[in-house]
Design an enzyme around this catalytic site. Structure first.
Site, PDB file in Angstrom:
ATOM      1  N   GLU A 141      37.633  17.975 -18.768  1.00 16.84           N
ATOM      2  CA  GLU A 141      38.109  16.817 -17.987  1.00 16.84           C
ATOM      3  C   GLU A 141      38.914  15.872 -18.892  1.00 16.84           C
ATOM      4  OE1 GLU A 141      35.484  14.178 -15.315  1.00 16.84           O
ATOM      5  OE2 GLU A 141      35.986  12.841 -16.970  1.00 16.84           O
ATOM      6  N   PHE A 142      40.012  15.357 -18.350  1.00 17.18           N
ATOM      7  CA  PHE A 142      40.822  14.355 -19.057  1.00 17.18           C
ATOM      8  C   PHE A 142      41.083  13.180 -18.130  1.00 17.18           C
ATOM      9  CE2 PHE A 142      41.873  18.479 -20.840  1.00 17.18           C
ATOM     10  CZ  PHE A 142      41.694  18.241 -22.195  1.00 17.18           C
ATOM     11  N   PRO A 147      45.973   8.446 -19.882  1.00 18.97           N
ATOM     12  CA  PRO A 147      46.074   7.298 -20.796  1.00 18.97           C
ATOM     13  C   PRO A 147      46.910   6.173 -20.172  1.00 18.97           C
ATOM     14  CG  PRO A 147      46.626   9.355 -21.901  1.00 18.97           C
ATOM     15  CD  PRO A 147      46.588   9.648 -20.440  1.00 18.97           C
ATOM     16  N   THR A 198      41.121  12.883 -13.986  1.00 15.94           N
ATOM     17  CA  THR A 198      40.361  11.903 -13.189  1.00 15.94           C
ATOM     18  C   THR A 198      41.292  10.994 -12.390  1.00 15.94           C
ATOM     19  OG1 THR A 198      40.306  10.268 -14.951  1.00 15.94           O
ATOM     20  CG2 THR A 198      38.494  11.860 -14.892  1.00 15.94           C
ATOM     21  N   HIS A 255      41.315  15.107  -9.430  1.00 18.96           N
ATOM     22  CA  HIS A 255      40.217  14.380  -8.773  1.00 18.96           C
ATOM     23  C   HIS A 255      40.863  13.443  -7.748  1.00 18.96           C
ATOM     24  CE1 HIS A 255      37.182  14.517 -12.412  1.00 18.96           C
ATOM     25  NE2 HIS A 255      37.965  15.582 -12.406  1.00 18.96           N
ATOM     26  N   TYR A 295      24.512  16.244  -8.345  1.00 22.43           N
ATOM     27  CA  TYR A 295      23.734  15.349  -9.212  1.00 22.43           C
ATOM     28  C   TYR A 295      22.378  15.970  -9.549  1.00 22.43           C
ATOM     29  CZ  TYR A 295      27.446  12.345  -7.728  1.00 22.43           C
ATOM     30  OH  TYR A 295      28.707  11.844  -7.492  1.00 22.43           O
ATOM     31  N   LYS A 315      29.023  19.054   2.605  1.00 20.03           N
ATOM     32  CA  LYS A 315      30.298  19.195   1.868  1.00 20.03           C
ATOM     33  C   LYS A 315      30.694  20.674   1.765  1.00 20.03           C
ATOM     34  CE  LYS A 315      29.122  16.377  -1.798  1.00 20.03           C
ATOM     35  NZ  LYS A 315      29.300  15.501  -2.984  1.00 20.03           N
TER      36      LYS A 315
END
Ligand code: FAD
Length: 318
Positions: A18-19, A22, A49, A78, A149, A174
């Site tokens: 994941e990134f 910036p 993200t 995302h 989760y 979902k």
């Protein structure tokens, strides 16, 4: 992603990263150089993200398009659906498609920090509404991931605390709406993840859906405590004692962090049929590379990966 996972050989494993986008142009350039080096680790996919409420929409789309098109990485965008408006979501999905992005991680998002009382907008109340919307608008063009989760989402907490059982009906919703895979919230208590995997396997509607554990390598004690607090991840005593004994010694914390992550990966590989591990990279390269290098089990099964050791050395790593 669904097709890429199905195409893996029976004993093959994968990794993904994941990134986040910036804030500055120079940060963006630095990240691209790092991404180029990290692609040598052969991730099956990378994810980008999305800032709450669409706050990073332009930068997230930019980064995702660059990863997909310029770096040739299978990219997941995302997307959050609350505290935003439909136009932002429509625009994101349209631009994702125009840029050849085939995968969306469909999320609810969190309430804005400043607002004590939060009213979700009327189009989307929870992630399932976004999954349904994507299916309605795009049929099967997008492969859709959702969040899971292992310790239970904090919204489902009662007097006994968080409870993963409580999320099951929402996760089933979902998946029935069209989600193809589940990436978990970060965790450090591997027993809780193993129980969660068993729980999902016991639910007929979930047992065949790919579950991908989310791992955040430990870089500093401060980041570790902050990230676990924000994500409501519990810390087993054995882990907190090891780290607390080295507070103030960043090198020792990093080394212990690599041991902790390696143990987690080895336990999961030995006790489950999990195929892949998703790393919350925090845009950093060294911590992820160290964990993957050290994890012999992962190395053995990451076929077609060039030797990370030969690709990565300390001079090259940010
Ligand atoms: P949902 O699936 O909608 O559900 C969350 C919880 O709400 C459920 O577990 C349940 O307790 C409750 N719930 C759901 N439906 C109902 C219902 N019908 N009735 C009653 N209760 C219900 N956030 C960002 O802002 N940007 C990101 O890029 C981002 N990436 C993430 C990536 C991963 C892998 C994960 C695990 C989380 C990420 N998040 C991100 C955080 C996420 O937005 C929050 O955790 C959010 O609180 C819940 O999102 P969700 O998609 O799990 O919500």
């Amino acid at each position: 992603i669904k097709e890429k996972i199905q195409a893996l050989k029976p004993n093959q494993r994968f990794i993904s990263f994941e990134f986040f986008p910036p804030k500055t142009d120079s940060g963006f350039r630095n990240l691209l150089a790092r991404l180029n080096r990290m692609s040598a680790m052969n991730p099956l996919f990378i994810t980008v993200t999305w800032g709450a409420g669409g706050s990073t929409s332009e930068k997230s789309l930019d980064l995702a398009a660059t990863c997909q098109n310029d770096l040739g990485l299978t990219t997941v965008l995302h997307l959050t659906c609350t505290n935003t408006n439909k136009e932002i979501i429509d625009d994101a999905l349209k631009k994702a498609k125009e840029n050849g992005i085939r995968n969306i991680l469909a999320l609810r998002g969190d309430p804005p920090r400043a607002e004590e009382y939060w009213t979700p907008n009327c189009d989307f109340n929870s992630a399932v509404d976004l999954v349904r919307y994507i299916k309605e608008q795009y049929n099967d063009y997008f492969c859709i991931g959702v969040a899971g989760y292992p310790e239970g989402h904090v919204d489902g907490s009662d007097s006994l605390g968080q409870n993963p059982q409580k999320d099951i009906p929402y996760l089933v919703e979902k998946v029935e709406a069209g989600a193809d895979f589940i990436i978990t919230q970060l965790f450090y208590d591997v027993d809780k993840f193993i129980s969660y995997n068993k729980l999902l396997k016991s639910v007929p509607e979930l047992k065949d859906t790919t579950l991908i554990p989310g791992l955040m390598p430990i870089t500093t004690y401060k980041v570790f405590t902050r990230a676990s607090k924000l994500s409501h991840a519990s810390i087993p005593k054995a882990i907190s004692s090891k780290l607390e004994a080295s507070i103030g010694n960043d090198d020792a914390i990093k080394g212990i962090g690599v041991d902790i992550m390696t143990d987690i990966i080895e336990r999961i590989t030995a006790e489950t049929d999990i195929k892949g591990f998703h790393f919350y990279s925090l845009n950093l390269e060294k911590a992820v590379a160290s964990v993957i290098n050290r994890s012999h089990i992962l190395q053995t099964y990451l076929e077609n990966s060039p030797s990370i050791e030969s690709e990565m050395n300390d001079d090259a790593i940010a």
